[in-house]
Scaffold this active site. Sequence first.
Site, PDB file in Angstrom:
ATOM      1  N   CYS A  29       0.836  -1.210   0.000  1.00  0.00           N
ATOM      2  CA  CYS A  29       0.000   0.000   0.000  1.00  0.00           C
ATOM      3  C   CYS A  29       0.873   1.263   0.000  1.00  0.00           C
ATOM      4  CB  CYS A  29      -0.903  -0.054   1.233  1.00  0.00           C
ATOM      5  SG  CYS A  29      -1.777   1.473   1.612  1.00  0.00           S
ATOM      6  N   CYS A  32      -0.048   3.919   2.575  1.00  0.00           N
ATOM      7  CA  CYS A  32       0.356   3.466   3.915  1.00  0.00           C
ATOM      8  C   CYS A  32       1.817   3.829   4.176  1.00  0.00           C
ATOM      9  CB  CYS A  32       0.193   1.951   4.056  1.00  0.00           C
ATOM     10  SG  CYS A  32      -1.497   1.353   3.878  1.00  0.00           S
TER      11      CYS A  32
END
Length: 104
Positions: A29, A32
Amino acid sequence: MKAVTDADFDTEVLKSDKPVLVDFWAEWCGPCRMVAPILEEIAGEHGDKIEIVKMNIDENPQRPAQLGITGIPTLQVYKDGEIVKQIVGAKPKAALLRELSEFI
């Protein structure tokens, strides 16, 4: 920042005596990875008032599924065993600090 798992979530998060922000994330991600260093800074500056932990949803699928986590990064703040705030998506540090102001 400490990593929590499905196995120790209750002990580390729900039974904590101070607010806990849980960062639900995954290796793949991109957003993230953008949020992680910001959370580390906030943990360094405000760790006495709020604990920040991370949970890898790929390694620990059970709890995120129970909580209905469908998008990451999702940040949830727990206080006294209850979810008191949820922030979905990557945000700049100033926005996160505003969102967390009642806890820090």
